[in-house]
Design an enzyme around this catalytic site. Structure first.
Site, mmCIF file in Angstrom:
data_model
loop_
_atom_site.group_PDB
_atom_site.id
_atom_site.type_symbol
_atom_site.label_atom_id
_atom_site.label_comp_id
_atom_site.label_asym_id
_atom_site.label_seq_id
_atom_site.Cartn_x
_atom_site.Cartn_y
_atom_site.Cartn_z
ATOM 1 N N ALA A 112 0.844 -1.203 0.000
ATOM 2 C CA ALA A 112 0.000 0.000 0.000
ATOM 3 C C ALA A 112 0.876 1.250 0.000
ATOM 4 O O ALA A 112 1.951 1.249 0.606
ATOM 5 C CB ALA A 112 -0.935 -0.007 1.205
ATOM 6 N N PRO A 113 0.448 2.305 -0.727
ATOM 7 C CA PRO A 113 -0.843 2.448 -1.412
ATOM 8 C C PRO A 113 -0.900 1.895 -2.830
ATOM 9 O O PRO A 113 -1.948 1.950 -3.462
ATOM 10 C CB PRO A 113 -1.041 3.965 -1.420
ATOM 11 C CG PRO A 113 0.337 4.522 -1.475
ATOM 12 C CD PRO A 113 1.182 3.595 -0.661
ATOM 13 N N CYS A 231 12.208 3.988 3.061
ATOM 14 C CA CYS A 231 12.226 5.430 2.794
ATOM 15 C C CYS A 231 12.833 6.132 4.007
ATOM 16 O O CYS A 231 12.269 7.054 4.570
ATOM 17 C CB CYS A 231 10.830 5.965 2.472
ATOM 18 S SG CYS A 231 9.599 5.701 3.755
#
Length: 419
Positions: A112-113, A231
């Site tokens: 997701a997303p 990230c």
């Protein structure tokens, strides 16, 4: 931007003073805006000239925009013509094009997303299969929506944990583990993530990442490709985890070739071949990615059987069956959004105002010669959804949970246009 003291201390030490100064300055600047075209739906389309500056170097479908339009009010966004995706995360396209040359089976484990899932499918060789999974229920619904709008009937969306996959006979040639992380790379876009950061959370994330990798490793075929990404910037979740994967499982790290003008940073500690995107140095947000090979000889098998998937919670897979409401059979929106499907039913092309009204779940008027019954509605040739034309009005069948909730009245615009 006010950063946590411990974060500044740790990352300055990791990056060095010069690189950290560039990075810190970039966090106070506006983040680049980028989109990725959907090759399934945008053949013959191009970026509107006044809205683009240049392509994303590492992804053929990626474009930087000079400004950030109100994507919510572009019907082609809702139709799946493009995906709003941070440019660095599109690096997955380059990694797959580099290492995957024939049809494979792939799992996007924490999907997701849906940006990396749809990016991956666009990059995989034809004939490949892709399973896209999200363990958190609410996020899995967002993933389902975005995969349906992307339009490929060959992506399976599931809502399971890595351990659930390990209990199945499923084996994959490629596994992407874009693992949950401390989110340092999102500080510029999400200031809430700054307040949630702590060294303790970094440690918790590292342990969770290792558990996820331990659970899913048996599902990777010998010789298969593991793509590990976060990230975030710290070494614990990045270089240290790649080293741990190599030591724990015998994985072989692969050198990812890059162009000089991409300004991709290599390892900040150690010598393992990894790629980092650092704001201010590369054009995008923070990303860390490594490619690793499982020992053995790969015999790729792109086929995934329903029997092997039967214990998983499947949210969608291609065109969904009609839904019964009383004695009526109501077709599912996938019959319109999956590529090519709306050609098998009456179709009405909407103008901009009616398209926005439809996406708000408002009532729209169809031309008087429109056939009665279920009708596909489209905008600039791309399917939006379904209505039930009963003559004096058309009942709007767009999913309530997908509707545009804003009451703002926009000026007509498009991010894409037909050539």
């Amino acid at each position: 931007m006010h950063l946590p003291i411990d974060f500044v201390s740790d990352i300055r030490s990791l990056m060095g003073e010069q690189r950290f100064s560039i990075f810190a300055e970039a966090l106070d600047q506006v983040a680049p805006v980028s989109i990725r075209l959907n090759p399934l739906k945008t053949d013959g389309m191009r970026i509107v000239p006044q809205m683009h500056s240049r392509r994303v170097g590492w992804c053929d479908e990626g474009w930087y925009l000079n400004e950030r339009p109100q994507f919510t009010f572009d019907p082609l966004f809702h139709a799946g013509g493009y995906y709003v995706q941070e440019a660095a995360s599109m690096f997955l396209s380059h990694v797959l094009h580099t290492f995957v040359k024939e049809p494979v089976s792939m799992l996007d484990l924490c999907a997701a997303p849906g940006g990396k899932t749809t990016c991956a499918f666009s990059a995989l060789p034809p004939g490949s299969s892709l399973m896209s999974n999200e363990p958190l229920r609410l996020r899995a619904q967002v993933l389902k929506e975005n995969v349906i709008k992307f339009g490929s009937p060959d992506i399976v969306v599931t809502n399971n944990f890595a351990a659930d996959y390990a209990r199945t006979p499923l084996m994959f040639d490629v596994i992407l583990t874009d693992v949950p992380c401390s989110g340092e790379g999102m500080f510029r876009k999400d200031e809430q993530s700054i307040g949630e950061w702590s060294r303790q959370n970094v440690f918790k994330c590292q342990q969770l990442q290792r558990q996820i990798l331990t659970d899913i490793w048996p599902c990777l075929r010998p010789g298969g490709l593991l793509i590990y990404s976060t990230c975030t910037f710290n070494r614990q979740e990045d270089e240290d985890n790649v080293e741990w994967i190599c030591n724990e499982f015998g994985a072989v790290p692969l050198e990812i070739p890059v162009e000089t003008e991409w300004h991709v940073t290599g390892p900040l500690v150690g010598a393992l071949p990894v790629c980092r995107f650092i704001p201010g140095i590369s054009c995008g947000e923070g990303l860390f990615m490594a490619a690793l090979r499982k020992p053995g000889v790969l015999n790729p098998n792109p086929q995934l059987t329903a029997t092997a998937m039967k214990s998983l919670r499947i949210l969608c897979h291609g065109v969904e069956p009609d839904r019964l409401k009383g004695k009526k059979q109501i077709p599912d929106i996938t019959k319109v959004l999956m590529v090519g499907r709306h050609e098998f039913m009456p179709k009405v092309e909407l103008d901009y105002a009616d398209a926005i009204a439809y996406l708000r779940h408002d009532t729209i008027q169809l031309p008087s010669d429109t056939p009665r019954g279920y009708v596909a509605v489209s905008y600039k040739g791309l399917g939006l959804g379904l209505v039930n034309n009963i003559g004096n009005r058309a009942n709007n069948l767009y999913p309530q949970e997908w509707r545009i909730k804003s009451t703002h009245v926009p000026e007509p615009f498009d991010v894409l246009e037909l050539c």
